[in-house]
Design an enzyme around this catalytic site. Structure first.
Site, PDB file in Angstrom:
ATOM      1  N   HIS A  64     -10.168  -4.918  80.569  1.00 30.23           N
ATOM      2  CA  HIS A  64      -9.984  -6.189  80.512  1.00 30.23           C
ATOM      3  C   HIS A  64     -11.103  -6.743  79.178  1.00 30.23           C
ATOM      4  O   HIS A  64     -12.236  -6.710  79.621  1.00 30.23           O
ATOM      5  CB  HIS A  64     -10.587  -6.934  81.834  1.00 30.23           C
ATOM      6  CG  HIS A  64     -10.500  -8.525  81.862  1.00 30.23           C
ATOM      7  ND1 HIS A  64     -10.147  -9.151  82.966  1.00 30.23           N
ATOM      8  CD2 HIS A  64     -10.750  -9.411  80.999  1.00 30.23           C
ATOM      9  CE1 HIS A  64     -10.067 -10.170  82.823  1.00 30.23           C
ATOM     10  NE2 HIS A  64     -10.279 -10.557  81.695  1.00 30.23           N
ATOM     11  N   HIS A  66     -11.675  -9.348  75.564  1.00 32.37           N
ATOM     12  CA  HIS A  66     -11.223 -10.356  74.900  1.00 32.37           C
ATOM     13  C   HIS A  66     -11.744 -10.089  73.266  1.00 32.37           C
ATOM     14  O   HIS A  66     -12.868  -9.795  73.118  1.00 32.37           O
ATOM     15  CB  HIS A  66     -11.863 -11.621  75.156  1.00 32.37           C
ATOM     16  CG  HIS A  66     -11.407 -12.230  76.610  1.00 32.37           C
ATOM     17  ND1 HIS A  66     -10.220 -12.679  76.609  1.00 32.37           N
ATOM     18  CD2 HIS A  66     -11.954 -11.825  77.730  1.00 32.37           C
ATOM     19  CE1 HIS A  66     -10.223 -13.048  77.972  1.00 32.37           C
ATOM     20  NE2 HIS A  66     -11.152 -12.510  78.834  1.00 32.37           N
ATOM     21  N   ASN A  98      -5.221 -14.334  75.192  1.00 32.56           N
ATOM     22  CA  ASN A  98      -5.967 -15.781  74.839  1.00 32.56           C
ATOM     23  C   ASN A  98      -6.320 -15.988  73.662  1.00 32.56           C
ATOM     24  O   ASN A  98      -7.388 -16.368  73.345  1.00 32.56           O
ATOM     25  CB  ASN A  98      -6.698 -16.170  76.016  1.00 32.56           C
ATOM     26  CG  ASN A  98      -7.729 -15.535  76.185  1.00 32.56           C
ATOM     27  OD1 ASN A  98      -7.868 -14.275  75.818  1.00 32.56           O
ATOM     28  ND2 ASN A  98      -8.967 -16.099  76.728  1.00 32.56           N
ATOM     29  N   ASP A 156      -4.700 -14.524  81.599  1.00 27.69           N
ATOM     30  CA  ASP A 156      -6.300 -14.748  81.832  1.00 27.69           C
ATOM     31  C   ASP A 156      -6.914 -15.674  80.849  1.00 27.69           C
ATOM     32  O   ASP A 156      -6.786 -16.097  79.960  1.00 27.69           O
ATOM     33  CB  ASP A 156      -6.867 -13.328  81.356  1.00 27.69           C
ATOM     34  CG  ASP A 156      -8.249 -13.140  81.769  1.00 27.69           C
ATOM     35  OD1 ASP A 156      -8.728 -13.225  82.721  1.00 27.69           O
ATOM     36  OD2 ASP A 156      -8.998 -13.190  81.098  1.00 27.69           O
ATOM     37  N   HIS A 183      -5.566 -14.186  86.737  1.00 24.76           N
ATOM     38  CA  HIS A 183      -7.086 -14.729  86.749  1.00 24.76           C
ATOM     39  C   HIS A 183      -6.835 -15.559  87.851  1.00 24.76           C
ATOM     40  O   HIS A 183      -6.468 -16.781  87.785  1.00 24.76           O
ATOM     41  CB  HIS A 183      -7.309 -15.333  85.346  1.00 24.76           C
ATOM     42  CG  HIS A 183      -8.216 -16.159  85.325  1.00 24.76           C
ATOM     43  ND1 HIS A 183      -9.712 -15.826  84.511  1.00 24.76           N
ATOM     44  CD2 HIS A 183      -9.113 -17.110  86.199  1.00 24.76           C
ATOM     45  CE1 HIS A 183     -10.560 -16.571  84.637  1.00 24.76           C
ATOM     46  NE2 HIS A 183     -10.206 -17.652  85.489  1.00 24.76           N
ATOM     47  N   ASP A 309     -14.634  -7.648  81.342  1.00 25.56           N
ATOM     48  CA  ASP A 309     -14.298  -8.919  80.809  1.00 25.56           C
ATOM     49  C   ASP A 309     -14.962  -9.278  79.585  1.00 25.56           C
ATOM     50  O   ASP A 309     -15.488 -10.387  79.529  1.00 25.56           O
ATOM     51  CB  ASP A 309     -14.357 -10.258  82.032  1.00 25.56           C
ATOM     52  CG  ASP A 309     -13.822 -11.409  81.741  1.00 25.56           C
ATOM     53  OD1 ASP A 309     -13.211 -11.536  80.636  1.00 25.56           O
ATOM     54  OD2 ASP A 309     -13.979 -12.236  82.567  1.00 25.56           O
TER      55      ASP A 309
END
Lengths: 429, 326
Positions: A64, A66, A98, A156, A183, A309
């Site tokens: 997870h 980004h 995203n 997410d 999410h 995350d």
């Protein structure tokens, strides 16, 4: 044997959770692969690295992350985030979709993979959007995205709120054996909330986010899993109630899994302190009761994955009043030491702890990593499990400095990270 | 940072920071400044040469005017900056606005902002300036609490009480969105009073009992029973239409302060309101207009004195010196 591209990692504590292995041994790497474990014959000219006092483990797999690229390069780039990964001993990251454009088209998957390949710091496994543009309206092309390299699907950053669409996603994903990552935050219950609802939010005058915002969606989704048989994974689970629901679903034999972040098991909402925007993320830090439940879930094996995350931000996104600050914290470089607290606190043994960051997420995503098995790609990490250090944002390797562990005294330091037998990080660099 | 001798602290960010002793020091000073405000010539040279910036990101008439007058009556140079006329409207970040102000080296910045915690942001980024919180989001409004305490203290003898200990105060209405309620609950706790929050459950903060040691009542009958002070909060227009309460008429019917409800309180009970009031919403007109029960205008007058006292003390003045300075 030719010793030219051969490395012997000598005398380390070799821990391979996938094979229930925890022993002092040597590891022979050749041609980017793990050639032998134990007391191998060493070819002439082989480079020898002493791992005495160090743990030798599979490179960590963070399911997870980004990366922010494409679209938000002012926050972080694929090269920067994967550099941070290497510094954290993480050799594989699953990248959330995203971005801008969203990873909902095979061309974006190709772009991300190519950027990661050129950077060469860590393997990147894109996660495709469940719905086109993350809009929650229409399914994305899961088959084509999977063929292009996506290892799972998620919107997410936001939940799939439409129950009918979530049912369809879980149903359709079965055709490809794809994992649906939710999410789980009900947007109507989150409202304008910007931290956990409780004593701290009341005192600070900040709108709260109740535990129910997560629980109602996890409850709903588990019923949809029972209906459809789709593989379902709860991202960054944060509440005792949602954990109870996941536990019950697993007892029933449903294909339900969940992950927890280091910040959710190590901190509570009191970390918001005096409006510290680096303690703002979604879902929010919860209270001590929830934190204890997460520790118990890890100890019992209901929570099988620790993921960060990792959400890098530029300084201006955080240097604003609390409610206006962006959600998210960086985590790749604190994943290992904060998770090792679980070992010292007796929640997990070292093997069990590493399993949540190696073989467990690798299996879940279907990537051929997360083990030290002979013949596999030599992605590995050497770390000193006892070395003490203090987390300081200034020392981080990525662009995002928004850590919620600033000033924390931790133990466990990555010394060397190997990607396919090549050193991609050495401590002090 | 050398702390000014006046208050033992640099900023006033919230009532949570103040001890009972500090609160009383401010109230005592405020009581002396009331004498200045009653004079024919209402100006003293106390803060001559000091620069005060009133930085208001949210509309406010009474609080801004009160701070402005307080500064001017003590001869400070007072500048008002409001969000609509400032570079905020041009898209400047709060950080840059604050950095610009710092470069002008003001002595005091009085800030009001719609975001809870904005005052902390300013205090962090204005290390050389006294920061006074004039209301941050739904978090705190400490000068309102101080003026409310001064007003209550004036009426303690009529309530046959020696001090705040054991005083029963009901804070009624939209507590969840109210910085006035939070600052008062904290301050009254500090002084030993007992606080109740009274209103519809949709307007109560989560876990209020644990957060402030208050009791929470959803009906006025139990909430007002026997109290000495009824603090009525303003119901913001945007809360009136369905999201928090179904309608104004239902709100007034069940939670508005009227004669009958006031009769449930102690016979000597007083009614307070931070203003501006909504007649027929949270308070009936006849109650609002009854000077024997309702202290709204005393609150306004005390607000000026309290803000003078606060500015004076934060700028280093000691109690007892203020009249000598005049």
């Amino acid at each position: 044997m030719n010793g030219a591209d051969c490395i012997l990692i000598k005398g380390g504590r070799v821990v391979d959770p996938a094979h229930n292995l925890d022993t002092t041994a040597d590891l022979l790497l050749e041609g980017g692969l793990i050639r032998a474990v134990g007391r191998p014959d060493v070819p002439a000219g082989c480079r020898v690295i002493s791992a005495a006092g160090l743990v030798v483990a599979p490179g960590l797999v963070d399911m997870h992350v980004h990366l922010r690229e494409p679209g938000y390069e002012y926050k972080e780039t694929i090269a920067g985030a994967t550099r941070a990964a290497a510094a954290g001993g993480v050799t594989a990251v699953a990248a959330m979709p995203n971005t801008n454009p969203v990873i909902d088209d095979p061309s974006v998957v190709g772009y991300v993979l190519e950027k990661a390949r050129v950077a060469g710091h860590a393997n990147v496994h894109p996660i495709g959007a469940i719905t086109r543009g993350l809009k929650g309206e229409a399914l994305s092309e899961m088959g084509l995205l999977q063929r292009a390299g996506c290892v799972a699907f998620s919107d997410d950053g936001r939940a799939v709120m439409d129950s009918g669409l979530m049912r369809k996603a879980l149903e359709y994903s079965r055709a490809f054996g794809a994992l649906i990552i939710q999410h789980a935050e009900d947007s109507a219950l989150v409202g304008c909330g910007c931290m956990n609802e409780g004593v701290t939010s009341s005192r600070l005058g900040l709108p709260g986010i109740p535990n129910a915002s997560e629980e109602v969606l996890v409850d709903r989704d588990i019923r949809l899993v029972a209906l459809t048989g789709g593989r379902y994974h709860v991202a960054h689970l944060s509440t005792a109630g949602a954990l109870t629901a996941v536990t019950a679903a697993r007892v029933r034999g449903l294909p339900v899994t969940c992950e927890v972040t280091p910040h959710h098991f190590a901190l509570t909402d009191s970390a918001v302190g005096h409006y510290d925007t680096n303690a703002k993320m979604a879902p929010p830090l919860r209270d001590e009761k929830d934190r204890q439940a997460l520790l118990e879930g890890l100890a019992r094996g209901t929570i099988t994955v620790i993921a960060t995350d990792h959400a890098p931000h530029d300084i201006d996104s955080k240097r604003v009043p609390f409610c206006q600050a962006a959600n998210g914290v960086v985590g790749l470089e604190t994943l290992l030491p904060v998770s090792l607290e679980l070992v010292r606190d007796g929640v997990l043994d070292l093997k069990g702890c590493l399993a949540t960051m190696t073989c467990n997420p690798a299996r879940m995503l279907g990537i051929d990593r997360g083990t030290l098995e002979v013949g596999k790609v030599a992605d590995l990490v050497l770390f000193d499990p006892e070395e003490a250090w203090e987390v300081d944002a200034i020392d981080l390797h990525g662009s995002g400095r928004n850590t919620c562990f600033q000033g924390r005294q931790v133990r466990g330091r990555v010394k060397t990270t190997f990607l396919a037998g090549r050193v991609v990080h050495r401590d002090g660099t | 940072m050398v702390e000014p001798v006046g208050l033992g602290r640099k900023n006033l960010l919230g009532m949570a920071d103040l001890t009972a002793e500090e609160i009383f020091r401010i109230l005592d000073t405020a009581a002396s400044f009331r004498e200045v405000n009653a004079r024919d010539i209402k100006k003293v040279p106390t803060l001559r040469g000091k620069t005060i910036i009133n930085l208001f990101f949210e509309n406010s008439t009474r609080t801004r005017t009160s701070f402005e007058l307080a500064g001017k009556r003590m001869s400070a140079d007072v500048i008002n900056i409001s969000a609509s006329s400032s570079s905020v409207a041009k898209g400047e970040t709060l950080y840059d606005t604050v950095a610009t102000l710092q470069a002008m080296n003001p002595d005091v910045v009085v800030v009001r902002h719609a975001q809870s915690g904005a005052h902390v942001f300013l205090a962090r980024n204005l290390p050389r300036t006294v920061v006074v919180n004039a209301g941050d989001g739904r978090h705190e409004h400490p000068t309102q609490a101080l003026l409310d305490l001064l007003t209550i203290r004036d009426h303690l003898p009529a309530m046959k009480r020696q001090g705040f200990a054991g005083l029963q105060v009901a804070i009624c209405g939209d507590v969840v969105h109210s910085r006035v309620a939070r600052s008062n609950a904290i301050a009254l706790n500090t002084l030993g009073a007992r606080v109740r929050f009274v209103g519809p459950p949709t307007l109560m903060p989560a876990q209020a009992e644990q957060a402030w040691g208050v009791t929470v009542h959803s009906d006025m009958e139990s909430g007002l029973a026997g109290v000495d002070v009824v603090m009525v909060l303003r119901l913001q227009n945007e809360r009136m239409n369905g999201a928090f309460i179904p309608s104004v008429r239902e709100y007034f019917e069940f939670w508005g302060i009227n004669r009958d409800r006031l009769n449930l309180a102690a016979p000597h009970a007083v009614v307070m309101h931070p203003g501006p009031i909504n007649r027929g919403v949270e308070i009936a007109s006849d109650v609002a207009d009854d000077p024997k029960r309702t202290l709204i205008l005393e609150q306004v007058a005390n607000g000026l004195a309290v803000r003078m006292a606060l500015l004076y003390r934060l700028c280093g003045g000691r109690h007892g010196d203020e009249r000598a300075a005049s």
